[in-house]
Design a protein around this motif. Structure first.
Motif, PDB file in Angstrom:
ATOM      1  N   VAL A  56       0.790  -1.087   0.091  1.00 33.33           N
ATOM      2  CA  VAL A  56       0.003   0.059   0.031  1.00 33.33           C
ATOM      3  C   VAL A  56       0.896   1.317  -0.015  1.00 33.33           C
ATOM      4  O   VAL A  56       1.755   1.158   0.571  1.00 33.33           O
ATOM      5  CB  VAL A  56      -1.094   0.218   1.008  1.00 33.33           C
ATOM      6  CG1 VAL A  56      -1.845   1.356   1.510  1.00 33.33           C
ATOM      7  CG2 VAL A  56      -1.939  -1.292   1.139  1.00 33.33           C
ATOM      8  N   PRO A  57       0.726   2.183  -0.848  1.00 28.10           N
ATOM      9  CA  PRO A  57       1.482   3.390  -0.832  1.00 28.10           C
ATOM     10  C   PRO A  57       1.412   3.797   0.456  1.00 28.10           C
ATOM     11  O   PRO A  57       0.218   4.351   0.905  1.00 28.10           O
ATOM     12  CB  PRO A  57       0.961   4.338  -1.917  1.00 28.10           C
ATOM     13  CG  PRO A  57       0.158   3.249  -2.954  1.00 28.10           C
ATOM     14  CD  PRO A  57      -0.240   2.201  -2.098  1.00 28.10           C
ATOM     15  N   VAL A  58       2.542   4.497   1.168  1.00 27.44           N
ATOM     16  CA  VAL A  58       2.263   5.059   2.537  1.00 27.44           C
ATOM     17  C   VAL A  58       3.653   6.037   2.673  1.00 27.44           C
ATOM     18  O   VAL A  58       4.705   5.593   2.150  1.00 27.44           O
ATOM     19  CB  VAL A  58       2.363   4.041   3.714  1.00 27.44           C
ATOM     20  CG1 VAL A  58       3.490   2.841   3.595  1.00 27.44           C
ATOM     21  CG2 VAL A  58       2.242   4.570   4.990  1.00 27.44           C
ATOM     22  N   SER A  59       3.448   6.964   3.224  1.00 25.19           N
ATOM     23  CA  SER A  59       4.543   7.890   3.752  1.00 25.19           C
ATOM     24  C   SER A  59       4.245   8.205   5.237  1.00 25.19           C
ATOM     25  O   SER A  59       3.272   8.265   5.655  1.00 25.19           O
ATOM     26  CB  SER A  59       4.802   8.950   2.671  1.00 25.19           C
ATOM     27  OG  SER A  59       3.538   9.790   2.670  1.00 25.19           O
ATOM     28  N   HIS A  60       5.468   8.806   5.604  1.00 29.44           N
ATOM     29  CA  HIS A  60       5.172   9.219   7.072  1.00 29.44           C
ATOM     30  C   HIS A  60       6.180  10.457   7.362  1.00 29.44           C
ATOM     31  O   HIS A  60       7.292  10.651   6.721  1.00 29.44           O
ATOM     32  CB  HIS A  60       5.185   8.206   8.093  1.00 29.44           C
ATOM     33  CG  HIS A  60       6.834   7.664   8.353  1.00 29.44           C
ATOM     34  ND1 HIS A  60       7.554   6.889   7.493  1.00 29.44           N
ATOM     35  CD2 HIS A  60       7.720   7.948   9.307  1.00 29.44           C
ATOM     36  CE1 HIS A  60       8.476   6.656   7.877  1.00 29.44           C
ATOM     37  NE2 HIS A  60       8.779   7.196   8.998  1.00 29.44           N
ATOM     38  N   ARG A  61       6.214  11.006   8.524  1.00 28.36           N
ATOM     39  CA  ARG A  61       6.725  11.952   8.903  1.00 28.36           C
ATOM     40  C   ARG A  61       6.922  12.367  10.459  1.00 28.36           C
ATOM     41  O   ARG A  61       5.662  12.087  10.901  1.00 28.36           O
ATOM     42  CB  ARG A  61       6.642  13.457   8.308  1.00 28.36           C
ATOM     43  CG  ARG A  61       7.617  14.497   8.677  1.00 28.36           C
ATOM     44  CD  ARG A  61       7.437  15.815   8.132  1.00 28.36           C
ATOM     45  NE  ARG A  61       6.342  16.576   8.581  1.00 28.36           N
ATOM     46  CZ  ARG A  61       6.088  17.790   8.699  1.00 28.36           C
ATOM     47  NH1 ARG A  61       6.830  18.547   8.056  1.00 28.36           N
ATOM     48  NH2 ARG A  61       5.003  18.298   9.087  1.00 28.36           N
ATOM     49  N   VAL A  62       7.881  12.209  11.257  1.00 24.58           N
ATOM     50  CA  VAL A  62       7.992  12.528  12.526  1.00 24.58           C
ATOM     51  C   VAL A  62       8.413  14.218  12.586  1.00 24.58           C
ATOM     52  O   VAL A  62       9.291  14.355  12.382  1.00 24.58           O
ATOM     53  CB  VAL A  62       8.951  11.830  13.219  1.00 24.58           C
ATOM     54  CG1 VAL A  62       8.909  12.270  14.659  1.00 24.58           C
ATOM     55  CG2 VAL A  62       8.667  10.269  13.066  1.00 24.58           C
ATOM     56  N   ARG A  63       7.095  14.921  13.222  1.00 28.24           N
ATOM     57  CA  ARG A  63       7.448  16.219  13.069  1.00 28.24           C
ATOM     58  C   ARG A  63       8.220  16.771  14.397  1.00 28.24           C
ATOM     59  O   ARG A  63       8.031  16.483  15.513  1.00 28.24           O
ATOM     60  CB  ARG A  63       5.869  17.016  13.595  1.00 28.24           C
ATOM     61  CG  ARG A  63       5.046  17.019  12.380  1.00 28.24           C
ATOM     62  CD  ARG A  63       3.863  17.661  12.937  1.00 28.24           C
ATOM     63  NE  ARG A  63       3.314  18.117  11.808  1.00 28.24           N
ATOM     64  CZ  ARG A  63       3.058  19.121  10.997  1.00 28.24           C
ATOM     65  NH1 ARG A  63       3.817  20.080  11.084  1.00 28.24           N
ATOM     66  NH2 ARG A  63       2.135  19.416  10.026  1.00 28.24           N
ATOM     67  N   GLN A  64       9.556  17.242  14.248  1.00 30.71           N
ATOM     68  CA  GLN A  64      10.334  17.498  15.077  1.00 30.71           C
ATOM     69  C   GLN A  64       9.866  18.428  16.227  1.00 30.71           C
ATOM     70  O   GLN A  64       9.293  19.532  15.736  1.00 30.71           O
ATOM     71  CB  GLN A  64      11.776  18.041  14.324  1.00 30.71           C
ATOM     72  CG  GLN A  64      12.391  17.293  13.584  1.00 30.71           C
ATOM     73  CD  GLN A  64      12.609  15.956  14.036  1.00 30.71           C
ATOM     74  OE1 GLN A  64      13.148  15.680  15.049  1.00 30.71           O
ATOM     75  NE2 GLN A  64      12.197  14.940  13.487  1.00 30.71           N
ATOM     76  N   GLY A  65      10.093  18.245  17.395  1.00 31.43           N
ATOM     77  CA  GLY A  65       9.904  18.985  18.495  1.00 31.43           C
ATOM     78  C   GLY A  65       8.294  19.063  18.720  1.00 31.43           C
ATOM     79  O   GLY A  65       7.691  19.784  19.643  1.00 31.43           O
TER      80      GLY A  65
END
Length: 87
Positions: A45-54
């Motif tokens: 499944v197309p998936v992306s992610h990001r951890v927002r700093q701070g």
């Protein structure tokens, strides 16, 4: 609680996902986000992610009130990719 978790609904026909959580988010949110990314990816499944700093848990939600937030462009990019092939 486990039955209501989004990870319980991961399957090969799931829609594309972009998942974000904060660097200072609740541990269970960070862990379930990572499991969700891995689970979706395992099914292709197309998936992306990001951890927002701070960012904490609620910071991630409040930031999405701004239409210029990168979350929107990441989601748009994900949704406009070529459709995946069906076996």
């Amino acid at each position: 609680d486990a039955d209501a978790s989004p990870i319980a609904f991961v399957h090969r026909d799931a829609p594309p996902f972009h998942i974000e959580w904060g660097e200072r988010d609740f541990e269970r949110v960070s862990a379930s986000g990572a499991r969700m990314v891995h689970g979706l990816g395992a099914f292709g499944v197309p998936v992306s992610h990001r951890v927002r700093q701070g960012a904490g848990h609620f910071d991630t939600h409040l930031a999405q009130g701004d239409a210029r937030d990168p979350w929107y462009s990441r989601l748009r990019d994900l949704l406009t990719r070529e459709p995946r092939r069906q076996d």
